[in-house]
Design a protein around this motif. Sequence first.
Motif, PDB file in Angstrom:
ATOM      1  N   LEU A 284       0.867  -1.186   0.000  1.00  0.00           N
ATOM      2  CA  LEU A 284       0.000   0.000   0.000  1.00  0.00           C
ATOM      3  C   LEU A 284       0.897   1.227   0.000  1.00  0.00           C
ATOM      4  O   LEU A 284       1.769   1.359   0.873  1.00  0.00           O
ATOM      5  CB  LEU A 284      -0.921  -0.016   1.222  1.00  0.00           C
ATOM      6  CG  LEU A 284      -2.009   1.058   1.298  1.00  0.00           C
ATOM      7  CD1 LEU A 284      -3.142   0.592   2.212  1.00  0.00           C
ATOM      8  CD2 LEU A 284      -1.488   2.397   1.801  1.00  0.00           C
TER       9      LEU A 284
ATOM     10  N   THR B 287       0.822   5.273   0.166  1.00  0.00           N
ATOM     11  CA  THR B 287       0.008   6.476   0.351  1.00  0.00           C
ATOM     12  C   THR B 287       0.575   7.600  -0.517  1.00  0.00           C
ATOM     13  O   THR B 287       1.782   7.671  -0.745  1.00  0.00           O
ATOM     14  CB  THR B 287      -0.049   6.917   1.833  1.00  0.00           C
ATOM     15  OG1 THR B 287       1.203   7.515   2.198  1.00  0.00           O
ATOM     16  CG2 THR B 287      -0.364   5.766   2.765  1.00  0.00           C
TER      17      THR B 287
ATOM     18  N   VAL C 100      -7.866   0.769   4.206  1.00  0.00           N
ATOM     19  CA  VAL C 100      -7.147  -0.475   4.525  1.00  0.00           C
ATOM     20  C   VAL C 100      -8.085  -1.676   4.362  1.00  0.00           C
ATOM     21  O   VAL C 100      -7.691  -2.718   3.824  1.00  0.00           O
ATOM     22  CB  VAL C 100      -6.526  -0.402   5.942  1.00  0.00           C
ATOM     23  CG1 VAL C 100      -5.935  -1.748   6.354  1.00  0.00           C
ATOM     24  CG2 VAL C 100      -5.450   0.682   5.982  1.00  0.00           C
TER      25      VAL C 100
ATOM     26  N   VAL D 123      -1.872  -6.327   3.977  1.00  0.00           N
ATOM     27  CA  VAL D 123      -0.751  -5.504   3.500  1.00  0.00           C
ATOM     28  C   VAL D 123       0.567  -5.994   4.127  1.00  0.00           C
ATOM     29  O   VAL D 123       0.697  -6.070   5.347  1.00  0.00           O
ATOM     30  CB  VAL D 123      -0.986  -4.017   3.855  1.00  0.00           C
ATOM     31  CG1 VAL D 123       0.226  -3.170   3.471  1.00  0.00           C
ATOM     32  CG2 VAL D 123      -2.250  -3.492   3.176  1.00  0.00           C
TER      33      VAL D 123
ATOM     34  N   LEU E 231       4.131  -1.359   3.551  1.00  0.00           N
ATOM     35  CA  LEU E 231       3.468  -0.049   3.664  1.00  0.00           C
ATOM     36  C   LEU E 231       4.479   1.044   3.348  1.00  0.00           C
ATOM     37  O   LEU E 231       5.534   1.114   3.989  1.00  0.00           O
ATOM     38  CB  LEU E 231       2.924   0.141   5.092  1.00  0.00           C
ATOM     39  CG  LEU E 231       2.490   1.571   5.448  1.00  0.00           C
ATOM     40  CD1 LEU E 231       1.357   2.045   4.539  1.00  0.00           C
ATOM     41  CD2 LEU E 231       2.077   1.649   6.922  1.00  0.00           C
TER      42      LEU E 231
ATOM     43  N   ASN F 206       4.620   4.917   3.535  1.00  0.00           N
ATOM     44  CA  ASN F 206       3.997   6.164   4.006  1.00  0.00           C
ATOM     45  C   ASN F 206       4.641   7.319   3.260  1.00  0.00           C
ATOM     46  O   ASN F 206       5.686   7.831   3.660  1.00  0.00           O
ATOM     47  CB  ASN F 206       4.240   6.322   5.509  1.00  0.00           C
ATOM     48  CG  ASN F 206       3.311   5.472   6.339  1.00  0.00           C
ATOM     49  OD1 ASN F 206       2.090   5.594   6.259  1.00  0.00           O
ATOM     50  ND2 ASN F 206       3.884   4.574   7.142  1.00  0.00           N
TER      51      ASN F 206
ATOM     52  N   THR G 206       0.041   3.612   9.761  1.00  0.00           N
ATOM     53  CA  THR G 206       0.907   2.589  10.371  1.00  0.00           C
ATOM     54  C   THR G 206       0.165   1.867  11.503  1.00  0.00           C
ATOM     55  O   THR G 206       0.228   0.636  11.621  1.00  0.00           O
ATOM     56  CB  THR G 206       2.203   3.243  10.909  1.00  0.00           C
ATOM     57  OG1 THR G 206       2.825   3.956   9.840  1.00  0.00           O
ATOM     58  CG2 THR G 206       3.162   2.206  11.450  1.00  0.00           C
TER      59      THR G 206
ATOM     60  N   ILE H 126      -2.145  -0.789  10.147  1.00  0.00           N
ATOM     61  CA  ILE H 126      -1.585  -1.925   9.396  1.00  0.00           C
ATOM     62  C   ILE H 126      -0.576  -2.753  10.198  1.00  0.00           C
ATOM     63  O   ILE H 126      -0.466  -3.969  10.023  1.00  0.00           O
ATOM     64  CB  ILE H 126      -0.951  -1.388   8.085  1.00  0.00           C
ATOM     65  CG1 ILE H 126      -2.072  -0.978   7.122  1.00  0.00           C
ATOM     66  CG2 ILE H 126      -0.036  -2.408   7.417  1.00  0.00           C
ATOM     67  CD1 ILE H 126      -1.620  -0.297   5.862  1.00  0.00           C
TER      68      ILE H 126
ATOM     69  N   VAL I  82       7.935  -1.405   6.456  1.00  0.00           N
ATOM     70  CA  VAL I  82       7.349  -0.066   6.527  1.00  0.00           C
ATOM     71  C   VAL I  82       8.432   0.919   6.082  1.00  0.00           C
ATOM     72  O   VAL I  82       9.536   0.913   6.634  1.00  0.00           O
ATOM     73  CB  VAL I  82       6.862   0.273   7.956  1.00  0.00           C
ATOM     74  CG1 VAL I  82       6.147   1.626   7.964  1.00  0.00           C
ATOM     75  CG2 VAL I  82       5.951  -0.815   8.499  1.00  0.00           C
TER      76      VAL I  82
END
Length: 251
Positions: free
Chosen positions: A7, A9, A71, A81, A84, A86, A119, A122, A134
């Motif tokens: 995912l 963002t 999500v 997920v 991630l 961010n 965060t 997930i 992440v």
Amino acid sequence: MSGRVALVTGGARGIGAAVCRALCEQGAAVAVADLRDELAARTADELTERGHRAVGVALDVTDATSVGAAVAAVHSQLGEVDILVNNAGWDELRPFIETDEAFWGRIVDVNYLGALRVTREILPAMIDRGWGRVVFTASDAGRVGSSLESVYAGAKGGIIAFAKSIARETARAGVTANVVCPGPTQTALLEELTAEHEDAAKVIAAMTRAVPMRRLGQPEDVAAAVAFFCSEQAGFITGQTLSVSGGLTMA
Ligand SMILES: NC(=O)c1ccc[n+]([C@@H]2O[C@H](COP(=O)([O-])OP(=O)(O)OC[C@H]3O[C@@H](n4cnc5c(N)ncnc54)[C@H](O)[C@@H]3O)[C@@H](O)[C@H]2O)c1
């Protein structure tokens, strides 16, 4: 990365879109999550047309309800997920003494709290499954400061400290957390930031002169570093901050 779900963002355009492409090219299924939901859908369609697995998802990182819904949508369309990124962010160039609480709130909400919200949503499932990546897109502003970006720099510095702390908390759960710090990078955000200045071309030229390699970054330069932190091979690397800025920041 085949079999992994990512995912991203702010994935609709700029650095985020390049990250989506890089992750797809390495085999991940990618959710392009963005406030600009129509653009996110178009970015996902372009990836699908090239034979990748991608979906566009509406997401406002400043709204916990939107984060939960996004999500859940990714979960139902692609699965849990694993990766991630961010990346969503926003800024306007202003001297600190010309800023106010409302501006600080907007900057911190998008650039700092937004990443925390996603965060928080997930991370628990990553920890349960014993694998996760992440990655945060911060900024060199968060490492060395940046004139006219004091509040943004503070939020990005906060991201760096947050990522290191998450990295410590999840180190034994198979989850890594790392930060990529772009320098000035040629995207719509940079154009919007500088367009407010009378002499936008001079601002861009000054930014470029400050870079030892004498060029702006391209979204793909940043995406390559993000994709590395997301990879299987980066599994022993956590809590790290990597500048992608042509040598601008060597600290
Ligand atoms: N371009 C640069 O020079 C530069 C330098 C350092 C750091 N960065 C950081 O890199 C990241 C990507 O920046 P970019 O240059 O590609 O910018 P961009 O504006 O081209 O892309 C950012 C994306 O984030 C999305 N977004 C903004 N607010 C959001 C919200 N509330 N919820 C969900 N999505 C939202 C936007 O719609 C956009 O698609 C940002 O975090 C930015 O702060 C950029």
